[in-house]
Design an enzyme around this catalytic site. Structure first.
Site, PDB file in Angstrom:
ATOM      1  N   ILE A  11      -7.026  -4.539 -12.773  1.00  0.00           N
ATOM      2  CA  ILE A  11      -7.533  -4.848 -13.973  1.00  0.00           C
ATOM      3  C   ILE A  11      -6.771  -5.757 -14.933  1.00  0.00           C
ATOM      4  O   ILE A  11      -6.851  -6.326 -15.737  1.00  0.00           O
ATOM      5  CB  ILE A  11      -7.923  -3.554 -14.974  1.00  0.00           C
ATOM      6  N   VAL A  33      -3.115   3.186 -14.497  1.00  0.00           N
ATOM      7  CA  VAL A  33      -3.581   1.950 -15.085  1.00  0.00           C
ATOM      8  C   VAL A  33      -2.958   1.791 -16.336  1.00  0.00           C
ATOM      9  O   VAL A  33      -2.708   0.460 -16.882  1.00  0.00           O
ATOM     10  CB  VAL A  33      -4.987   1.728 -15.032  1.00  0.00           C
ATOM     11  N   ASP A  34      -2.598   2.718 -17.388  1.00  0.00           N
ATOM     12  CA  ASP A  34      -2.083   2.615 -18.488  1.00  0.00           C
ATOM     13  C   ASP A  34      -0.662   1.984 -18.430  1.00  0.00           C
ATOM     14  O   ASP A  34      -0.562   1.005 -18.878  1.00  0.00           O
ATOM     15  CB  ASP A  34      -1.656   4.134 -19.091  1.00  0.00           C
ATOM     16  N   SER A 117     -10.016   8.532 -16.025  1.00  0.00           N
ATOM     17  CA  SER A 117     -10.047   9.849 -15.880  1.00  0.00           C
ATOM     18  C   SER A 117     -10.089  10.374 -14.233  1.00  0.00           C
ATOM     19  O   SER A 117      -9.819  11.285 -14.085  1.00  0.00           O
ATOM     20  CB  SER A 117     -11.175  10.734 -16.497  1.00  0.00           C
ATOM     21  N   GLY A 119      -7.881   9.542 -11.880  1.00  0.00           N
ATOM     22  CA  GLY A 119      -6.695   9.448 -11.457  1.00  0.00           C
ATOM     23  C   GLY A 119      -5.800  10.797 -11.784  1.00  0.00           C
ATOM     24  O   GLY A 119      -6.307  11.857 -11.564  1.00  0.00           O
TER      25      GLY A 119
HETATM   26  N1  APR Z   1      -6.334  -1.767 -11.989  1.00  0.00           N
HETATM   27  C1  APR Z   1      -7.394  -0.977 -11.768  1.00  0.00           C
HETATM   28  N2  APR Z   1      -7.700   0.323 -11.640  1.00  0.00           N
HETATM   29  C2  APR Z   1      -6.426   0.880 -11.711  1.00  0.00           C
HETATM   30  C3  APR Z   1      -5.197   0.267 -11.670  1.00  0.00           C
HETATM   31  C4  APR Z   1      -5.101  -1.222 -11.913  1.00  0.00           C
HETATM   32  N3  APR Z   1      -3.839  -1.955 -11.954  1.00  0.00           N
HETATM   33  N4  APR Z   1      -4.103   1.075 -11.408  1.00  0.00           N
HETATM   34  C5  APR Z   1      -4.728   2.573 -11.300  1.00  0.00           C
HETATM   35  N5  APR Z   1      -5.989   2.196 -11.323  1.00  0.00           N
HETATM   36  C6  APR Z   1      -7.123   3.137 -11.226  1.00  0.00           C
HETATM   37  C7  APR Z   1      -6.781   4.461 -10.538  1.00  0.00           C
HETATM   38  O1  APR Z   1      -6.776   4.280  -9.223  1.00  0.00           O
HETATM   39  C8  APR Z   1      -7.864   5.516 -10.815  1.00  0.00           C
HETATM   40  O2  APR Z   1      -8.835   5.051 -10.086  1.00  0.00           O
HETATM   41  O3  APR Z   1      -7.542   3.659 -12.439  1.00  0.00           O
HETATM   42  C9  APR Z   1      -8.028   4.897 -12.413  1.00  0.00           C
HETATM   43  C10 APR Z   1      -7.643   5.931 -13.534  1.00  0.00           C
HETATM   44  O4  APR Z   1      -6.348   6.647 -13.073  1.00  0.00           O
HETATM   45  P1  APR Z   1      -5.284   6.737 -14.197  1.00  0.00           P
HETATM   46  O5  APR Z   1      -4.534   5.599 -14.282  1.00  0.00           O
HETATM   47  O6  APR Z   1      -4.423   7.969 -13.491  1.00  0.00           O
HETATM   48  O7  APR Z   1      -5.682   7.324 -15.447  1.00  0.00           O
HETATM   49  P2  APR Z   1      -6.779   8.614 -15.874  1.00  0.00           P
HETATM   50  O8  APR Z   1      -7.117   9.660 -14.535  1.00  0.00           O
HETATM   51  O9  APR Z   1      -7.641   8.366 -16.702  1.00  0.00           O
HETATM   52  O10 APR Z   1      -5.286   9.591 -16.408  1.00  0.00           O
HETATM   53  C11 APR Z   1      -4.861   9.069 -17.833  1.00  0.00           C
HETATM   54  O11 APR Z   1      -2.637   8.972 -16.978  1.00  0.00           O
HETATM   55  O12 APR Z   1      -1.492   6.961 -16.714  1.00  0.00           O
HETATM   56  C12 APR Z   1      -1.683   8.233 -17.589  1.00  0.00           C
HETATM   57  O13 APR Z   1      -1.251   7.556 -19.839  1.00  0.00           O
HETATM   58  C13 APR Z   1      -2.340   7.970 -18.836  1.00  0.00           C
HETATM   59  O14 APR Z   1      -1.873  10.193 -19.373  1.00  0.00           O
HETATM   60  C14 APR Z   1      -2.934   9.143 -19.171  1.00  0.00           C
HETATM   61  C15 APR Z   1      -3.414   9.323 -17.678  1.00  0.00           C
END
Ligand code: APR
Length: 178
Positions: A11, A33-34, A117, A119
């Site tokens: 993304i 992704v953050d 959410s 991940g």
């Molecule tokens: N592009 C698209 N999708 C991505 C990317 C990327 N570059 N990197 C990771 N993802 C996907 C993961 O594979 C997952 O399916 O984003 C989805 C969400 O995963 P997370 O990033 O872990 O987010 P989330 O589950 O919402 O957890 C949020 O994680 O990173 C920390 O600061 C954030 O505390 C917060 C928590």
């Protein structure tokens, strides 16, 4: 699918007007992704996020995109999945709705989402996909000005679940333009 698409990719490379970040309530960055969005956008993104002083779960906040191709980042905070009986689905639906409403209010017409959410926050992908697609399709029906919403899955496995879920929910509507 019409104005809703499911794609596989990173993304942070998106050329959509706005990409959505799956953040945490501090809005001060993290992993997943953050972390990827903050790394690609550069330090100015964190500087702007600091001024926002956080974001409650289920809500969304808009910032610039800085070094990203996307002009804007919409930060939303998904629920941590516990057992599905603690309001997780409502909070997740609220993330998609609030992000799209935030985009619409700014006149943004293209929004790319990650799979919020699913991940670190452990939301089962199939359940999250159903919540996400219902919220997105409901919004698109009510907002003809929104030109395109994409679910950007990080891998084919996730995209397969989103596609299967979409077909289960909307197979009968294939011929209807949304
Ligand atoms: N592009 C698209 N999708 C991505 C990317 C990327 N570059 N990197 C990771 N993802 C996907 C993961 O594979 C997952 O399916 O984003 C989805 C969400 O995963 P997370 O990033 O872990 O987010 P989330 O589950 O919402 O957890 C949020 O994680 O990173 C920390 O600061 C954030 O505390 C917060 C928590």
């Amino acid at each position: 699918m019409g104005r809703f698409e499911i794609v596989v990719g990173d993304i942070t490379a998106s050329d959509a007007e706005a990409i959505v970040n799956a953040a945490n309530e501090s809005l001060l960055g993290g992993g997943g992704v953050d972390g990827a969005i903050h790394r690609a956008a550069g330090p100015e993104l964190l500087e702007e996020c600091r001024k926002l002083r956080g974001c409650p779960t289920g809500q969304a906040r808009l910032t610039g995109g800085y070094r990203l191709r996307a002009k804007y980042v919409i930060h939303t905070v998904g629920p941590v999945y516990r057992d599905g009986a603690h309001g997780e689905a409502a909070a997740l639906a609220s993330c998609y709705r609030a992000s799209l409403e935030t985009a619409e209010a700014r006149g943004i017409r293209e929004v790319d989402f990650p799979s919020i959410s699913t991940g670190v926050f452990h939301y089962p992908v199939a359940q999250a996909a159903a919540v996400a697609e219902k919220a997105i399709m409901e919004f698109l029906r009510a907002h003809p000005a929104m030109r395109r919403v994409r679910m950007v899955c990080h891998d084919e496995a996730a995209a397969r679940v989103y596609r299967q879920t979409y077909n289960q929910l909307y197979a009968g509507e294939k011929e209807q333009r949304l």
